[in-house]
Enzyme design. Structure first.
Site, mmCIF file in Angstrom:
data_model
loop_
_atom_site.group_PDB
_atom_site.id
_atom_site.type_symbol
_atom_site.label_atom_id
_atom_site.label_comp_id
_atom_site.label_asym_id
_atom_site.label_seq_id
_atom_site.Cartn_x
_atom_site.Cartn_y
_atom_site.Cartn_z
ATOM 1 N N HIS A 79 0.858 -1.196 0.000
ATOM 2 C CA HIS A 79 0.000 0.000 0.000
ATOM 3 C C HIS A 79 0.888 1.238 0.000
ATOM 4 C CE1 HIS A 79 -3.364 2.659 0.871
ATOM 5 N NE2 HIS A 79 -2.547 3.281 1.701
ATOM 6 N N ASP A 158 -15.451 2.197 6.863
ATOM 7 C CA ASP A 158 -14.433 3.178 6.459
ATOM 8 C C ASP A 158 -14.961 4.079 5.350
ATOM 9 O OD1 ASP A 158 -11.766 4.380 6.215
ATOM 10 O OD2 ASP A 158 -11.882 3.467 4.231
ATOM 11 N N ARG A 165 -15.124 12.345 7.344
ATOM 12 C CA ARG A 165 -13.869 13.015 7.741
ATOM 13 C C ARG A 165 -13.444 14.032 6.694
ATOM 14 N NH1 ARG A 165 -9.971 8.464 7.896
ATOM 15 N NH2 ARG A 165 -8.441 10.057 8.378
ATOM 16 N N SER A 180 -8.354 3.584 8.873
ATOM 17 C CA SER A 180 -8.905 3.628 7.523
ATOM 18 C C SER A 180 -8.103 2.754 6.558
ATOM 19 C CB SER A 180 -8.914 5.095 7.069
ATOM 20 O OG SER A 180 -9.216 5.203 5.721
ATOM 21 N N LYS A 184 -9.124 -1.667 5.400
ATOM 22 C CA LYS A 184 -9.315 -2.145 4.022
ATOM 23 C C LYS A 184 -8.265 -3.200 3.674
ATOM 24 C CE LYS A 184 -9.157 2.215 2.884
ATOM 25 N NZ LYS A 184 -9.295 3.617 2.560
HETATM 26 N N1 URA Z 1 -6.080 7.140 2.794
HETATM 27 C C1 URA Z 1 -7.043 6.377 3.366
HETATM 28 O O1 URA Z 1 -7.430 5.351 2.828
HETATM 29 N N2 URA Z 1 -7.540 6.792 4.542
HETATM 30 C C2 URA Z 1 -7.149 7.903 5.178
HETATM 31 O O2 URA Z 1 -7.642 8.193 6.242
HETATM 32 C C3 URA Z 1 -6.149 8.689 4.564
HETATM 33 C C4 URA Z 1 -5.626 8.284 3.371
#
Ligand code: URA
Length: 437
Positions: A79, A158, A165, A180, A184
């Site tokens: 990621h 999320d 957010r 977050s 995932k």
């Molecule tokens: N990317 C995400 O998936 N979540 C966040 O909170 C910030 C960046």
């Protein structure tokens, strides 16, 4: 659960119990907690932070708000927190798969200046990123790797909380970002997670201290959830590689993946050193952690599979299974290039990532709102990199804007301002700033 009492406690800096956090997230996902209370919770977390136990409970609750996938055999994913010209997923995921591990990778679309991996892949005619989870499983089992768009079944808490957010000023909080990202990635089910936390003008994290703190929290959070994990904190003051823009980045990634195996599809530019080095470092960590082998041996395998066509074979197989047509991609019209030339001689001391991203955005490569269309062919191809000697009149970059020719002058000005040329050669640029294990 009385939500107001939880908010009172968090506002005063108190700690919530894992069960309380779980109940809050479950109720919010069901629609039983209104957005205004969840926004107050997010703001309290932004101001007061969370303990590692709270962050773990938040992550776990969001992960289990939807489906959680499982895989047999070794599996890993990478990621990135996102950067300019960051086409690394297109290289790393098939490269790691070519070393014998499954790579299930759910990715996002771009918004604002940062491009998304899904958009890049969708610049290949026919590429269908919107797979069902069953098709995603099938593609991973058939060729070892699938890069598909995030589905509604994965971490729905999320999706809801991130949208909230985004409009309530509560994105910049390490526990919320960790919850977050990790919810995932954990739900995807890979045994190893490797993070590329970008740091600099073209990144979400502007300072090294912030980026290192996020990297540490991601690695600790993934381990607390029972996964193997590592992170690199990497420089994002300058774009990665030569290209910024969807189809252009795919072309560059294909050149790196192809190594010697691409024949007449070889890159029109030299291999991008930073892209190759980072791809090998990140993929090797996925392979080493997941297969329990030494990092140096994993690096050797990765370099070999870039050179011998094995990584390219995984990529082209993945594209085919997603319905993509690489012949049509190779034959796509490119449009006219607008050349930006050096106004004076000297050394390239800086190629500002944010400025180049703004230029690519002007040219049509990005979207301001999630439903905006993007022009896959638009973008910037740099002709120089950090430390290069240039003469007056020499090309610095080529710009492509087939659908927005009227923006070329503004974009050219941005590119010109972003590339600093000075009499003295700069120090070599450092790509990997920290390793977090
Ligand atoms: N990317 C995400 O998936 N979540 C966040 O909170 C910030 C960046």
């Amino acid at each position: 659960m009385i939500v107001k009492l939880l908010l009172d406690r968090k506002r005063e800096g108190g700690e919530l119990a894992p069960d309380e956090i779980r109940a809050l997230i479950d109720a919010y996902t069901r629609g039983d907690v209104p957005d205004y209370q969840m926004a107050a919770f997010a703001m309290a977390v932004c101001c007061r932070g969370m303990t590692p136990a709270e962050t773990h409970a938040l992550t776990d609750a969001m992960q289990h708000s939807g489906e959680c996938l499982t895989w047999t055999g070794p599996s890993a994913d990478k990621h990135s927190t996102g950067g300019i010209g960051d086409k690394l997923s297109l290289i790393i995921q098939p490269l790691a798969a070519s070393c014998g591990i499954s790579v299930p990778s759910l990715a996002g679309r771009g918004l604002g200046l940062t491009g998304g991996t899904v958009d890049k892949l969708e610049s290949i005619p026919g590429y269908n990123a919107g797979l069902s989870l069953d098709d995603f499983r099938r593609v991973v089992s058939e060729c070892g790797v699938s890069i598909a768009a995030q589905t509604a079944e994965i971490a729905p808490a999320d999706k809801k909380l991130y949208a909230l957010r985004d409009v309530t000023g509560t994105v910049p909080s390490i526990p919320l970002i960790v919850g977050s990202i990790l919810s995932k990635k954990l739900a995807e089910g890979a045994g190893t997670l490797v993070f590329d936390v970008k740091c600099g003008s073209g990144a979400f994290m502007k300072t090294r201290a912030e980026a290192c703190a996020l990297a540490r929290a991601l690695v600790d959070g993934a381990r607390a959830a029972g996964r193997r994990a590592a992170a690199l904190v990497t420089a994002m003051d300058e774009p990665l590689g030569w290209t910024v823009g969807n189809a252009l980045e795919v072309e560059e990634a294909m050149g790196v993946l192809g190594g010697g195996a691409l024949g007449d599809r070889a890159l029109p530019w030299p291999l991008p050193y930073d892209v190759v080095e980072l791809s090998v470092e990140l993929a090797a960590r996925m392979v080493a952690l997941e297969k329990g082998m030494g990092l140096e041996a994993a690096r050797t395998d990765c370099r070999a599979n870039l050179a011998n066509g094995a990584a390219w074979a995984r990529f082209s197989e993945m594209v085919k299974l997603h319905g993509g047509d690489l012949e049509a991609f190779a034959a796509r019209p490119r449009g006219e290039a607008h050349v930006v030339a050096a106004t004076h001689a000297g050394y390239v001391t800086r190629v500002d990532a944010e400025g180049i991203a703004k230029a690519a955005f002007e040219l049509g490569a990005g979207r301001a709102k999630s439903d905006d269309a993007i022009d896959f062919a638009a973008g910037v191809v740099l002709a120089v990199t950090h430390g290069d000697r240039v003469e007056a009149g020499q090309p610095l970059a080529r710009l492509y804007a087939p659908t927005r020719p009227g923006r070329l002058d503004d974009a050219a000005r941005l590119v010109q301002e972003s590339i600093a040329i000075s009499p003295e050669a700069p120090a070599a640029k450092q790509i990997i700033l920290e390793v977090v294990e």
